[in-house]
Design a protein around this motif. Structure first.
Motif, PDB file in Angstrom:
ATOM      1  N   PRO A  47       6.693  -3.180  -4.875  1.00 36.97           N
ATOM      2  CA  PRO A  47       6.941  -4.575  -5.242  1.00 36.97           C
ATOM      3  C   PRO A  47       5.641  -5.325  -5.463  1.00 36.97           C
ATOM      4  O   PRO A  47       4.550  -4.837  -5.114  1.00 36.97           O
ATOM      5  N   ASN A  48       5.733  -6.509  -6.056  1.00 38.83           N
ATOM      6  CA  ASN A  48       4.546  -7.350  -6.201  1.00 38.83           C
ATOM      7  C   ASN A  48       3.921  -7.588  -4.836  1.00 38.83           C
ATOM      8  O   ASN A  48       4.621  -7.868  -3.855  1.00 38.83           O
ATOM      9  N   GLY A  49       2.605  -7.464  -4.769  1.00 32.56           N
ATOM     10  CA  GLY A  49       1.911  -7.675  -3.506  1.00 32.56           C
ATOM     11  C   GLY A  49       1.845  -6.463  -2.614  1.00 32.56           C
ATOM     12  O   GLY A  49       1.340  -6.546  -1.480  1.00 32.56           O
ATOM     13  N   ALA A  50       2.312  -5.306  -3.098  1.00 30.53           N
ATOM     14  CA  ALA A  50       2.313  -4.101  -2.265  1.00 30.53           C
ATOM     15  C   ALA A  50       0.933  -3.474  -2.137  1.00 30.53           C
ATOM     16  O   ALA A  50       0.712  -2.634  -1.267  1.00 30.53           O
ATOM     17  N   GLY A  51       0.002  -3.825  -3.038  1.00 32.14           N
ATOM     18  CA  GLY A  51      -1.350  -3.279  -2.967  1.00 32.14           C
ATOM     19  C   GLY A  51      -1.730  -2.370  -4.117  1.00 32.14           C
ATOM     20  O   GLY A  51      -2.815  -1.786  -4.106  1.00 32.14           O
ATOM     21  N   LYS A  52      -0.883  -2.269  -5.125  1.00 35.91           N
ATOM     22  CA  LYS A  52      -1.137  -1.319  -6.219  1.00 35.91           C
ATOM     23  C   LYS A  52      -2.415  -1.654  -6.984  1.00 35.91           C
ATOM     24  O   LYS A  52      -3.250  -0.779  -7.245  1.00 35.91           O
ATOM     25  N   GLN A 212       3.696  -2.867   1.431  1.00 35.39           N
ATOM     26  CA  GLN A 212       2.824  -3.480   2.422  1.00 35.39           C
ATOM     27  C   GLN A 212       1.576  -2.637   2.681  1.00 35.39           C
ATOM     28  O   GLN A 212       1.123  -2.470   3.810  1.00 35.39           O
ATOM     29  N   GLY A 213       1.019  -2.096   1.587  1.00 36.73           N
ATOM     30  CA  GLY A 213      -0.270  -1.434   1.665  1.00 36.73           C
ATOM     31  C   GLY A 213      -0.276  -0.010   2.138  1.00 36.73           C
ATOM     32  O   GLY A 213      -1.339   0.557   2.386  1.00 36.73           O
ATOM     33  N   ARG A 214       0.910   0.628   2.233  1.00 37.76           N
ATOM     34  CA  ARG A 214       0.951   2.035   2.658  1.00 37.76           C
ATOM     35  C   ARG A 214       2.069   2.761   1.933  1.00 37.76           C
ATOM     36  O   ARG A 214       3.014   2.150   1.427  1.00 37.76           O
ATOM     37  N   VAL A 215       1.973   4.092   1.876  1.00 46.61           N
ATOM     38  CA  VAL A 215       3.001   4.902   1.246  1.00 46.61           C
ATOM     39  C   VAL A 215       4.223   4.979   2.153  1.00 46.61           C
ATOM     40  O   VAL A 215       4.104   5.232   3.356  1.00 46.61           O
ATOM     41  N   VAL A 216       5.402   4.739   1.587  1.00 44.75           N
ATOM     42  CA  VAL A 216       6.642   4.842   2.362  1.00 44.75           C
ATOM     43  C   VAL A 216       7.477   6.046   1.947  1.00 44.75           C
ATOM     44  O   VAL A 216       8.240   6.585   2.764  1.00 44.75           O
TER      45      VAL A 216
END
Length: 252
Positions: A47-52, A212-216
């Motif tokens: 999503p937007n803001g995930a850190g991509k 949120q900045g990590r792989v899920v």
């Protein structure tokens, strides 16, 4: 399907391990680990803001991580050995607003020892008809085609494509997919971010979902879609941000 990143293979063109980045109190990457193989298309979804975008900026040396390691084609991110062999298609390039597409691509070609022929590249990407139009006057899709040409003109071994088909009409979008597939077939490592699940399904050899900045979640499209469509997998494993509130899995 797995919820933990796999170890990088010897063929990896890109290897991130436990990368952390914060901007003040905001955490952009929280121990991100993923890889991209040579001769494959790797999709990073979130999503937007995930850190991509922060991840791409770290890989290209534009942002220095607070912790973790990044290897790009076997070298440190941002080093001359890595930077000379990669291409970057960013989401926006406001600094290019006054220059004509043709002039821009000839300038970029001059930065490389063995660039692609600019006229051939413009023809391939359908730029010729608007080659002398200032960048700021191009449509969003036309700007994307110029951005892609800028990423490819140096014959990269690894190319980062940040939302590569955003704003393109269906015809140009499908043609761009063909160009991206040809890059893979030529042995180029392609890492792309996209919000279009059909694009990821059609193109990607491997998918990493980031939240949120990590792989899920990670896996091939076939692995991830055994029980549900890719979009459903995405919704179940990432955080929705609607109306200023965050909620998991798109549920109320």
């Amino acid at each position: 399907m797995t919820s933990t990143p796999h170890a990088s293979e010897p063929s990896a063109a890109l290897d991130l391990r436990d990368v952390a980045v914060s901007f003040g109190r905001k955490t952009a990457l929280a121990g991100l680990s993923l890889s991209a193989a040579r001769g494959e298309i790797t999709a990073v979804l979130g999503p937007n803001g995930a850190g991509k975008t922060t991840m791409i900026r770290c890989c290209t040396g534009l942002v220095a991580p607070d912790a973790g390691s990044i290897r790009v084609l076997g070298h440190a991110a941002g080093s001359p050995e890595a930077s000379n062999r990669i291409g970057l298609m960013p989401q926006s390039t406001g600094a290019w607003s006054g220059i004509r597409a043709e002039e821009l691509l000839h300038y970029l070609a001059g930065l490389y020892a063995n660039p692609q022929d600019v006229d051939e590249l413009m023809d391939l990407l359908g730029i010729t008809d608007f080659a002398r139009t200032p960048y700021r006057r191009l449509s969003g899709g036309q700007q994307q085609s110029v951005n892609l040409a800028g990423a490819l003109v140096g014959r990269p071994e690894l190319v980062f494509l940040d939302e590569p088909t955003a704003g393109m009409d269906p015809h140009v979008r499908r043609h761009t997919w063909q160009v991206i597939r040809k890059l893979r077939d030529d042995g180029v490592a392609v890492l792309l971010t996209t919000h279009a699940m059909d694009e990821a399904e059609r193109l990607a050899d491997h998918v990493w979902m980031v939240d949120q900045g990590r792989v899920v979640v990670s896996g091939t499209v076939q692995e991830l879609t055994r029980e549900a469509p890719l979009e459903d997998v995405f919704l179940l494993n990432t955080t929705a941000r609607v109306g200023g509130h965050s909620r998991r899995g798109g549920r109320r």
